[in-house]
Scaffold this motif. Structure first.
Motif, PDB file in Angstrom:
ATOM      1  N   GLY A   1       0.864  -1.183   0.000  1.00  0.00           N
ATOM      2  CA  GLY A   1       0.000   0.000   0.000  1.00  0.00           C
ATOM      3  C   GLY A   1       0.898   1.230   0.000  1.00  0.00           C
ATOM      4  N   ILE A   2       0.441   2.330  -0.598  1.00  0.00           N
ATOM      5  CA  ILE A   2       1.322   3.489  -0.723  1.00  0.00           C
ATOM      6  C   ILE A   2       0.511   4.772  -0.651  1.00  0.00           C
ATOM      7  N   GLN A   3       1.065   5.773   0.041  1.00  0.00           N
ATOM      8  CA  GLN A   3       0.443   7.088   0.125  1.00  0.00           C
ATOM      9  C   GLN A   3       0.654   7.847  -1.176  1.00  0.00           C
ATOM     10  N   ARG A   4      -0.215   8.790  -1.431  1.00  0.00           N
ATOM     11  CA  ARG A   4      -0.123   9.565  -2.669  1.00  0.00           C
ATOM     12  C   ARG A   4       1.222  10.277  -2.813  1.00  0.00           C
ATOM     13  N   GLY A   5       1.629  10.997  -1.784  1.00  0.00           N
ATOM     14  CA  GLY A   5       2.887  11.747  -1.852  1.00  0.00           C
ATOM     15  C   GLY A   5       4.073  10.844  -2.089  1.00  0.00           C
ATOM     16  N   GLU A   6       4.083   9.688  -1.428  1.00  0.00           N
ATOM     17  CA  GLU A   6       5.187   8.741  -1.595  1.00  0.00           C
ATOM     18  C   GLU A   6       5.225   8.201  -3.020  1.00  0.00           C
ATOM     19  N   LEU A   7       4.046   7.914  -3.580  1.00  0.00           N
ATOM     20  CA  LEU A   7       3.989   7.403  -4.946  1.00  0.00           C
ATOM     21  C   LEU A   7       4.520   8.437  -5.937  1.00  0.00           C
TER      22      LEU A   7
ATOM     23  N   ARG B   1      -7.040   7.732  -9.172  1.00  0.00           N
ATOM     24  CA  ARG B   1      -7.973   7.776  -8.041  1.00  0.00           C
ATOM     25  C   ARG B   1      -9.382   8.106  -8.526  1.00  0.00           C
ATOM     26  N   GLU B   2      -9.476   9.091  -9.421  1.00  0.00           N
ATOM     27  CA  GLU B   2     -10.781   9.513  -9.926  1.00  0.00           C
ATOM     28  C   GLU B   2     -11.496   8.383 -10.673  1.00  0.00           C
ATOM     29  N   HIS B   3     -10.734   7.632 -11.463  1.00  0.00           N
ATOM     30  CA  HIS B   3     -11.337   6.575 -12.275  1.00  0.00           C
ATOM     31  C   HIS B   3     -11.313   5.204 -11.580  1.00  0.00           C
ATOM     32  N   GLU B   4     -10.976   5.221 -10.301  1.00  0.00           N
ATOM     33  CA  GLU B   4     -11.040   4.028  -9.450  1.00  0.00           C
ATOM     34  C   GLU B   4     -10.171   2.874  -9.952  1.00  0.00           C
ATOM     35  N   TYR B   5      -8.986   3.226 -10.414  1.00  0.00           N
ATOM     36  CA  TYR B   5      -7.985   2.202 -10.715  1.00  0.00           C
ATOM     37  C   TYR B   5      -7.338   1.711  -9.417  1.00  0.00           C
ATOM     38  N   VAL B   6      -7.576   2.467  -8.343  1.00  0.00           N
ATOM     39  CA  VAL B   6      -7.050   2.084  -7.029  1.00  0.00           C
ATOM     40  C   VAL B   6      -8.169   2.131  -5.999  1.00  0.00           C
ATOM     41  N   ASP B   7      -8.033   1.288  -4.977  1.00  0.00           N
ATOM     42  CA  ASP B   7      -8.881   1.368  -3.786  1.00  0.00           C
ATOM     43  C   ASP B   7      -8.051   2.015  -2.687  1.00  0.00           C
ATOM     44  N   ILE B   8      -8.712   2.805  -1.851  1.00  0.00           N
ATOM     45  CA  ILE B   8      -8.001   3.505  -0.774  1.00  0.00           C
ATOM     46  C   ILE B   8      -8.502   2.990   0.561  1.00  0.00           C
ATOM     47  N   ASP B   9      -7.568   2.495   1.379  1.00  0.00           N
ATOM     48  CA  ASP B   9      -7.973   1.923   2.666  1.00  0.00           C
ATOM     49  C   ASP B   9      -8.127   3.020   3.726  1.00  0.00           C
ATOM     50  N   THR B  10      -8.450   2.610   4.932  1.00  0.00           N
ATOM     51  CA  THR B  10      -8.719   3.575   6.013  1.00  0.00           C
ATOM     52  C   THR B  10      -7.489   4.390   6.398  1.00  0.00           C
ATOM     53  N   ALA B  11      -6.307   3.868   6.088  1.00  0.00           N
ATOM     54  CA  ALA B  11      -5.065   4.588   6.394  1.00  0.00           C
ATOM     55  C   ALA B  11      -4.657   5.527   5.255  1.00  0.00           C
ATOM     56  N   GLY B  12      -5.466   5.565   4.190  1.00  0.00           N
ATOM     57  CA  GLY B  12      -5.156   6.431   3.063  1.00  0.00           C
ATOM     58  C   GLY B  12      -4.184   5.821   2.073  1.00  0.00           C
ATOM     59  N   LEU B  13      -3.931   4.509   2.216  1.00  0.00           N
ATOM     60  CA  LEU B  13      -2.994   3.831   1.313  1.00  0.00           C
ATOM     61  C   LEU B  13      -3.721   3.342   0.065  1.00  0.00           C
ATOM     62  N   MET B  14      -3.067   3.462  -1.081  1.00  0.00           N
ATOM     63  CA  MET B  14      -3.654   3.045  -2.349  1.00  0.00           C
ATOM     64  C   MET B  14      -3.258   1.611  -2.686  1.00  0.00           C
ATOM     65  N   HIS B  15      -4.242   0.846  -3.164  1.00  0.00           N
ATOM     66  CA  HIS B  15      -4.033  -0.518  -3.639  1.00  0.00           C
ATOM     67  C   HIS B  15      -4.721  -0.641  -4.992  1.00  0.00           C
ATOM     68  N   LEU B  16      -4.180  -1.438  -5.888  1.00  0.00           N
ATOM     69  CA  LEU B  16      -4.805  -1.601  -7.195  1.00  0.00           C
ATOM     70  C   LEU B  16      -6.179  -2.247  -7.065  1.00  0.00           C
ATOM     71  N   SER B  17      -7.158  -1.672  -7.739  1.00  0.00           N
ATOM     72  CA  SER B  17      -8.493  -2.261  -7.786  1.00  0.00           C
ATOM     73  C   SER B  17      -8.528  -3.297  -8.915  1.00  0.00           C
ATOM     74  N   GLU B  18      -9.677  -3.893  -9.111  1.00  0.00           N
ATOM     75  CA  GLU B  18      -9.805  -4.881 -10.193  1.00  0.00           C
ATOM     76  C   GLU B  18      -9.550  -4.233 -11.558  1.00  0.00           C
ATOM     77  N   SER B  19     -10.114  -3.038 -11.772  1.00  0.00           N
ATOM     78  CA  SER B  19      -9.868  -2.347 -13.045  1.00  0.00           C
ATOM     79  C   SER B  19      -8.414  -1.892 -13.157  1.00  0.00           C
ATOM     80  N   GLY B  20      -7.780  -1.599 -12.002  1.00  0.00           N
ATOM     81  CA  GLY B  20      -6.365  -1.249 -12.000  1.00  0.00           C
ATOM     82  C   GLY B  20      -5.492  -2.420 -12.390  1.00  0.00           C
ATOM     83  N   GLU B  21      -5.821  -3.601 -11.870  1.00  0.00           N
ATOM     84  CA  GLU B  21      -5.079  -4.815 -12.241  1.00  0.00           C
ATOM     85  C   GLU B  21      -5.198  -5.081 -13.737  1.00  0.00           C
TER      86      GLU B  21
END
Length: 433
Positions: A349-355, A391-411
């Motif tokens: 999982g990765i924060q926006r700024g870090e990415l 983020r806008e097109h939901e290629y990633v899911d964002i967890d409660t900690a604000g970390l981004m993970h690839l969604s199904e469409s992202g994969e």
């Protein structure tokens, strides 16, 4: 307000990459708010595309992209520029589809006239979304009116070739291929194409000192030196949006060799939202546009088709070479996308700024490893826009900690984008992750 035309620059500054910037909306918001004061006459925005065969500041822009501070302007710089004046070619002005603000407000905010007050103008909730919609429409209409000229056509052809060099005859045919593509399957009906032949375009580029011509016992080679290869990316980016979808289609065909029309459309739809955000694309019916492209490719002898599948011609044929070079038009953009997607995939999982920071650092390393001439890799705004887009097109899911993970469409997007890359770049991307 009193009936005079007013000019303002929607981007709010100069592009350092040659692409349109995300619009600044302050002046547009003020214009719409002025309408809420009771202006009775209709207001129309006229998008204007201005293209040059030479931009004097382009050297400075590229230095700034690499991290150098903007040079202060002075009277001495003006005299220095005048001393350096020479044949810089010509400029092109083209007009996009006018935008009637009254019609937009009537459509997006039907009750806007009820808010008209010459004294106390309120800021309604719909103002910001309407301003953003209008600003993006302005940018898209500007891109719809792009002009193909000597320099951007030479940039398109040479920057996709091995060592940025082509036999003159091959380059001439490729230029004419790109022009005919825009005339037969136009990006928009506002596009302007040159009347000169491919040979005349090359001659003009040589006179402008944008390309070098070298003769040997076998013929003439047209090439770019290392400096001009970087500079020409600016001019290519002026019109790269015109060839974005054709390049994706060509890349899928070249890499798969044979594929179903259904799979081809899936690949295009997977990448299109990212391209639309970055390049302000205006193709509304992607499936119809891709179908027309395939029909034209077949008419040019590049592919053969039946009801379900598309087959590329043999690798040694001219048609395959043309498709391969067309596919490379978007390779730098796809590599940037792949860099971000593969980075997300490589971590838990990765924060926006870090990415964004990782993408910039890894991009610099990738450019060094593969000697890529694409300074927009360093542009923080482009990287930030990419992250906003996924983020806008939901290629990633964002967890409660604000970390981004690839969604199904992202994969799925990762799979399709990786498919469009050559094996060396793909291996480097995975090792960088």
């Amino acid at each position: 307000i009193k009936g005079y035309p007013v000019k303002y620059y929607t981007e709010g500054g100069r592009s350092r990459t040659g692409r349109l910037l995300a619009p600044k909306t302050g002046m547009l918001a003020m214009t719409i708010q002025a309408m809420l004061r009771g202006i009775e006459r209709p207001i129309t925005l006229v998008p204007v595309y201005i293209g040059y065969e030479h931009v004097m500041e382009v050297n400075t822009y590229l230095k700034e992209l690499k991290g150098k501070n903007k040079e202060s302007e002075s009277i001495f710089a003006i005299f220095k520029a005048l001393r350096n004046l020479k044949n810089y070619g010509h400029g092109d002005v083209n007009f996009g589809e006018p935008i009637n603000l009254n019609e937009i407000l009537n459509d997006k905010a039907p009750d806007w006239r009820e808010l008209v007050d010459p004294e106390d103008v309120v800021k309604p909730q719909w103002l910001t979304p309407v301003v953003n919609h209008t600003a993006n429409r302005v940018m898209r209409n500007i891109n719809d009116a792009a002009v193909l000229n000597t320099v951007n056509l030479c940039a398109l052809t040479l920057l996709t070739s091995e060592n940025h060099a082509l036999l003159r005859d091959e380059m001439q045919l490729l230029i004419e291929f790109y022009v005919e593509l825009q005339e037969s399957v136009p990006y928009s009906d506002k596009i302007k194409t040159p009347s000169e032949s491919g040979s005349e375009i090359i001659d003009e580029a040589v006179l402008l000192e944008k390309v070098e011509s070298e003769n040997d016992e076998y013929g003439t080679i047209i090439k770019l030196n290392d400096k001009n290869a970087i500079l020409m990316s600016y001019y290519r980016n002026n019109v790269v949006h015109l060839f974005a979808i054709p390049s994706i289609v060509a890349g899928a065909l070249v890499n798969l060799n044979k594929c179903s029309k259904k799979e081809l459309k899936q690949i295009v739809h997977s990448v299109a939202p990212l391209l639309s955000n970055e390049l302000f694309l205006t193709i509304e019916d992607l499936d119809d546009y891709v179908a027309k492209l395939l029909d034209w490719f077949e008419s040019q002898g590049l592919v053969t088709m039946n009801k379900l599948n598309v087959q590329v011609v043999e690798r040694g044929e001219d048609g395959f070479v043309k498709l391969s070079l067309l596919a490379k038009v978007m390779k730098d953009t796809l590599q940037r996308y792949a860099l971000g997607f593969n980075r997300i995939k490589a971590v838990e999982g990765i924060q926006r700024g870090e990415l964004e920071r990782d993408c910039q650092k890894l991009a610099k390393r990738l450019l060094t490893l593969h000697d890529i001439k694409a300074p927009e890799y360093f542009d923080k705004k482009i990287i930030s826009s990419f992250v906003s887009s996924i983020r806008e097109h939901e290629y990633v899911d964002i967890d409660t900690a604000g970390l981004m993970h690839l969604s199904e469409s992202g994969e799925q997007a990762v799979e399709h984008i990786n498919l469009l890359l050559n094996s060396e770049i793909l291996q480097s991307l995975k090792s960088l992750g």
